[in-house]
Design a protein around this motif. Structure first.
Motif, PDB file in Angstrom:
ATOM      1  N   HIS A  11     -44.715   2.738  45.274  1.00  0.00           N
ATOM      2  CA  HIS A  11     -45.952   2.854  46.034  1.00  0.00           C
ATOM      3  C   HIS A  11     -46.902   1.740  45.594  1.00  0.00           C
ATOM      4  CE1 HIS A  11     -44.448   6.915  46.932  1.00  0.00           C
ATOM      5  NE2 HIS A  11     -45.212   6.818  48.009  1.00  0.00           N
ATOM      6  N   VAL A  12     -47.006   0.707  46.440  1.00  0.00           N
ATOM      7  CA  VAL A  12     -47.872  -0.428  46.138  1.00  0.00           C
ATOM      8  C   VAL A  12     -49.320  -0.100  46.484  1.00  0.00           C
ATOM      9  CG1 VAL A  12     -48.245  -2.894  46.551  1.00  0.00           C
ATOM     10  CG2 VAL A  12     -45.925  -1.971  46.595  1.00  0.00           C
ATOM     11  N   VAL A  13     -49.498   0.658  47.551  1.00  0.00           N
ATOM     12  CA  VAL A  13     -50.810   1.148  47.971  1.00  0.00           C
ATOM     13  C   VAL A  13     -50.687   2.660  48.155  1.00  0.00           C
ATOM     14  CG1 VAL A  13     -52.440   1.214  49.899  1.00  0.00           C
ATOM     15  CG2 VAL A  13     -51.617  -0.983  49.051  1.00  0.00           C
ATOM     16  N   ARG A  14     -51.657   3.405  47.629  1.00  0.00           N
ATOM     17  CA  ARG A  14     -51.557   4.861  47.635  1.00  0.00           C
ATOM     18  C   ARG A  14     -52.785   5.500  48.280  1.00  0.00           C
ATOM     19  NH1 ARG A  14     -48.127   7.082  43.485  1.00  0.00           N
ATOM     20  NH2 ARG A  14     -47.057   5.473  42.295  1.00  0.00           N
ATOM     21  N   ASP A  15     -52.612   6.053  49.462  1.00  0.00           N
ATOM     22  CA  ASP A  15     -53.600   6.949  50.074  1.00  0.00           C
ATOM     23  C   ASP A  15     -55.004   6.344  50.088  1.00  0.00           C
ATOM     24  OD1 ASP A  15     -54.159   9.366  51.376  1.00  0.00           O
ATOM     25  OD2 ASP A  15     -54.869  10.296  49.521  1.00  0.00           O
ATOM     26  N   ILE A  16     -55.113   5.108  50.599  1.00  0.00           N
ATOM     27  CA  ILE A  16     -56.401   4.412  50.608  1.00  0.00           C
ATOM     28  C   ILE A  16     -57.142   4.675  51.914  1.00  0.00           C
ATOM     29  CG2 ILE A  16     -57.451   2.111  50.823  1.00  0.00           C
ATOM     30  CD1 ILE A  16     -55.731   1.167  48.593  1.00  0.00           C
ATOM     31  N   SER A  17     -58.395   5.040  51.790  1.00  0.00           N
ATOM     32  CA  SER A  17     -59.289   5.193  52.939  1.00  0.00           C
ATOM     33  C   SER A  17     -60.556   4.401  52.672  1.00  0.00           C
ATOM     34  CB  SER A  17     -59.648   6.665  53.176  1.00  0.00           C
ATOM     35  OG  SER A  17     -58.513   7.423  53.527  1.00  0.00           O
ATOM     36  N   LEU A  18     -60.948   3.598  53.644  1.00  0.00           N
ATOM     37  CA  LEU A  18     -62.218   2.881  53.551  1.00  0.00           C
ATOM     38  C   LEU A  18     -62.684   2.504  54.954  1.00  0.00           C
ATOM     39  CD1 LEU A  18     -61.865  -0.478  54.009  1.00  0.00           C
ATOM     40  CD2 LEU A  18     -60.706  -0.259  51.817  1.00  0.00           C
ATOM     41  N   ARG A  19     -63.942   2.185  55.051  1.00  0.00           N
ATOM     42  CA  ARG A  19     -64.525   1.771  56.325  1.00  0.00           C
ATOM     43  C   ARG A  19     -65.271   0.458  56.147  1.00  0.00           C
ATOM     44  NH1 ARG A  19     -68.192   5.572  60.183  1.00  0.00           N
ATOM     45  NH2 ARG A  19     -66.075   6.311  60.659  1.00  0.00           N
ATOM     46  N   ALA A  20     -65.058  -0.464  57.083  1.00  0.00           N
ATOM     47  CA  ALA A  20     -65.860  -1.684  57.170  1.00  0.00           C
ATOM     48  C   ALA A  20     -66.680  -1.574  58.441  1.00  0.00           C
ATOM     49  CB  ALA A  20     -64.961  -2.922  57.199  1.00  0.00           C
ATOM     50  N   GLY A  21     -67.964  -1.327  58.298  1.00  0.00           N
ATOM     51  CA  GLY A  21     -68.823  -1.156  59.453  1.00  0.00           C
ATOM     52  C   GLY A  21     -68.981  -2.441  60.240  1.00  0.00           C
ATOM     53  N   SER A  22     -69.334  -2.307  61.492  1.00  0.00           N
ATOM     54  CA  SER A  22     -69.462  -3.454  62.379  1.00  0.00           C
ATOM     55  C   SER A  22     -70.418  -4.492  61.807  1.00  0.00           C
ATOM     56  CB  SER A  22     -69.962  -2.992  63.748  1.00  0.00           C
ATOM     57  OG  SER A  22     -70.030  -4.067  64.642  1.00  0.00           O
ATOM     58  N   GLY A  23     -69.929  -5.736  61.690  1.00  0.00           N
ATOM     59  CA  GLY A  23     -70.748  -6.830  61.200  1.00  0.00           C
ATOM     60  C   GLY A  23     -70.941  -6.856  59.701  1.00  0.00           C
ATOM     61  N   ARG A  24     -70.283  -5.970  58.981  1.00  0.00           N
ATOM     62  CA  ARG A  24     -70.461  -5.908  57.533  1.00  0.00           C
ATOM     63  C   ARG A  24     -69.464  -6.822  56.836  1.00  0.00           C
ATOM     64  NH1 ARG A  24     -74.936  -3.702  55.613  1.00  0.00           N
ATOM     65  NH2 ARG A  24     -74.041  -2.262  54.105  1.00  0.00           N
ATOM     66  N   PHE A  25     -69.807  -7.225  55.629  1.00  0.00           N
ATOM     67  CA  PHE A  25     -68.975  -8.097  54.802  1.00  0.00           C
ATOM     68  C   PHE A  25     -68.481  -7.235  53.642  1.00  0.00           C
ATOM     69  CE2 PHE A  25     -68.341 -12.766  54.064  1.00  0.00           C
ATOM     70  CZ  PHE A  25     -67.563 -12.662  52.919  1.00  0.00           C
ATOM     71  N   VAL A  26     -67.219  -6.861  53.703  1.00  0.00           N
ATOM     72  CA  VAL A  26     -66.669  -5.878  52.772  1.00  0.00           C
ATOM     73  C   VAL A  26     -65.614  -6.539  51.904  1.00  0.00           C
ATOM     74  CG1 VAL A  26     -65.434  -3.687  52.560  1.00  0.00           C
ATOM     75  CG2 VAL A  26     -67.152  -3.989  54.368  1.00  0.00           C
ATOM     76  N   GLY A  27     -65.754  -6.398  50.600  1.00  0.00           N
ATOM     77  CA  GLY A  27     -64.835  -7.017  49.661  1.00  0.00           C
ATOM     78  C   GLY A  27     -63.895  -6.014  49.018  1.00  0.00           C
ATOM     79  N   VAL A  28     -62.678  -6.484  48.746  1.00  0.00           N
ATOM     80  CA  VAL A  28     -61.695  -5.712  47.994  1.00  0.00           C
ATOM     81  C   VAL A  28     -61.369  -6.528  46.752  1.00  0.00           C
ATOM     82  CG1 VAL A  28     -59.411  -4.658  48.017  1.00  0.00           C
ATOM     83  CG2 VAL A  28     -60.753  -4.745  50.127  1.00  0.00           C
ATOM     84  N   VAL A  29     -61.600  -5.961  45.589  1.00  0.00           N
ATOM     85  CA  VAL A  29     -61.366  -6.664  44.330  1.00  0.00           C
ATOM     86  C   VAL A  29     -60.481  -5.815  43.445  1.00  0.00           C
ATOM     87  CG1 VAL A  29     -63.579  -7.894  44.473  1.00  0.00           C
ATOM     88  CG2 VAL A  29     -63.451  -5.729  43.220  1.00  0.00           C
ATOM     89  N   GLY A  30     -59.864  -6.479  42.478  1.00  0.00           N
ATOM     90  CA  GLY A  30     -58.996  -5.776  41.542  1.00  0.00           C
ATOM     91  C   GLY A  30     -58.104  -6.767  40.843  1.00  0.00           C
ATOM     92  N   PRO A  31     -57.459  -6.353  39.763  1.00  0.00           N
ATOM     93  CA  PRO A  31     -56.578  -7.260  39.038  1.00  0.00           C
ATOM     94  C   PRO A  31     -55.339  -7.607  39.852  1.00  0.00           C
ATOM     95  CG  PRO A  31     -56.411  -5.035  38.163  1.00  0.00           C
ATOM     96  CD  PRO A  31     -57.527  -5.015  39.143  1.00  0.00           C
ATOM     97  N   ASN A  32     -54.608  -8.616  39.409  1.00  0.00           N
ATOM     98  CA  ASN A  32     -53.365  -8.983  40.071  1.00  0.00           C
ATOM     99  C   ASN A  32     -52.433  -7.777  40.139  1.00  0.00           C
ATOM    100  OD1 ASN A  32     -54.181 -11.638  40.335  1.00  0.00           O
ATOM    101  ND2 ASN A  32     -53.144 -12.314  38.469  1.00  0.00           N
ATOM    102  N   GLY A  33     -51.789  -7.597  41.301  1.00  0.00           N
ATOM    103  CA  GLY A  33     -50.859  -6.495  41.468  1.00  0.00           C
ATOM    104  C   GLY A  33     -51.498  -5.166  41.787  1.00  0.00           C
ATOM    105  N   SER A  34     -52.804  -5.162  42.078  1.00  0.00           N
ATOM    106  CA  SER A  34     -53.485  -3.893  42.340  1.00  0.00           C
ATOM    107  C   SER A  34     -53.312  -3.410  43.773  1.00  0.00           C
ATOM    108  CB  SER A  34     -54.978  -4.023  42.018  1.00  0.00           C
ATOM    109  OG  SER A  34     -55.582  -5.040  42.812  1.00  0.00           O
ATOM    110  N   GLY A  35     -52.781  -4.261  44.663  1.00  0.00           N
ATOM    111  CA  GLY A  35     -52.537  -3.831  46.040  1.00  0.00           C
ATOM    112  C   GLY A  35     -53.452  -4.442  47.074  1.00  0.00           C
TER     113      GLY A  35
END
Length: 257
Positions: A16-40
């Motif tokens: 399981h490289v990615v597990r049960d992820i839920s998120l929302r990027a609202g219209s016109g928003r700038f949304v970042g995903v960060v994490g160490p190498n191999g985090s998915g």
């Protein structure tokens, strides 16, 4: 355009490289995903631009299921700059950028005046108009990255997915690029290694570790010394940017136990 990622899981070769992820990027928003190498991070983004099909869960654009759309329809809404996008095209820069217009053209692709204007504006926006006649293979790494970003912008997407978009760019180009993308108005979902760039430009951050979201919120709420020590294994000192007021970070190694 709103992006909803609803309980997405990706399993590859029994892991399981990615597990049960839920998120929302609202219209016109700038949304970042960060994490160490191999985090998915890259795996999650690949699901959003349909390079990878999730094992479970759904991705919706303004409520419409992404996976039920035709490739052309989804490409009119979503453009991407993958981390592995430095492919070797044997084309001119102008031809590479023009590829971004294909989803807007008919079965027999014919470049319209609107296509030409979109491509010219995209190249101008990334400071690469002078490269239009050059062969893509002759460019430096930073020049190639700017051209590929121009191709994504020429697509005129409502959602822009960027996986490490500042690779190969110098610091001035990094700041200019992220400001340009933000000013363009699309919803942006991006993975960034540079936490200071993420803090400066993102409205919202999601921190991934081990394929799960471990923290979400505004950068100044999420990028705490405790979380950075736990997830990234570094000691962080927070300072305030004197011009923007954004949190910025100074790092050093954690002492050995």
């Amino acid at each position: 355009m709103r992006v909803d990622i609803d309980r997405v899981t990706v399993e590859i070769s029994g892991t399981h490289v990615v597990r049960d992820i839920s998120l929302r990027a609202g219209s016109g928003r700038f949304v970042g995903v960060v994490g160490p190498n191999g985090s998915g991070k890259s795996t999650l983004l690949r699901c959003v631009y349909r390079a990878l099909r999730p094992t479970a869960g759904a991705i919706r654009l303004d409520g419409d299921d992404l996976l039920t759309m035709s490739p052309r329809d989804s490409a009119r809404r979503v453009a991407a700059l993958p981390q592995e996008a430095a492919a070797e095209f044997d084309f001119t820069v102008a031809e590479v950028v023009a590829m971004g217009r294909l989803p807007h053209q008919g079965a027999v692709a014919r470049e319209s005046e609107a296509d030409r204007r979109a491509c010219a504006a995209a190249l101008e926006g990334v400071g690469a108009a002078h490269l239009a006649g050059r062969g893509f293979l002759t460019l430096s790494g930073g020049e190639k990255q700017r051209v590929l970003i121009a191709r994504a912008l020429a697509q005129q997407p409502r959602v822009l997915v960027l996986d490490e978009p500042t690779n190969h760019l110098d610091i001035a180009q990094q700041l200019e690029l992220l400001s340009l993308v933000r000013a363009g108005g699309p919803t942006v979902l991006t993975a960034l290694h540079d936490l200071n760039l993420a803090a400066l430009h993102c409205d919202l951050l999601h921190v991934l570790d081990g394929g799960r979201i471990v923290a979400s919120g505004a950068p100044h709420d999420v990028l705490t010394p405790g979380l950075l020590a736990e997830v990234f294994g570094v000691r962080a000192h927070r300072v305030v940017h004197p011009g923007t007021g954004a949190v910025q970070l100074l790092f050093d190694r954690l002492p050995r136990p």
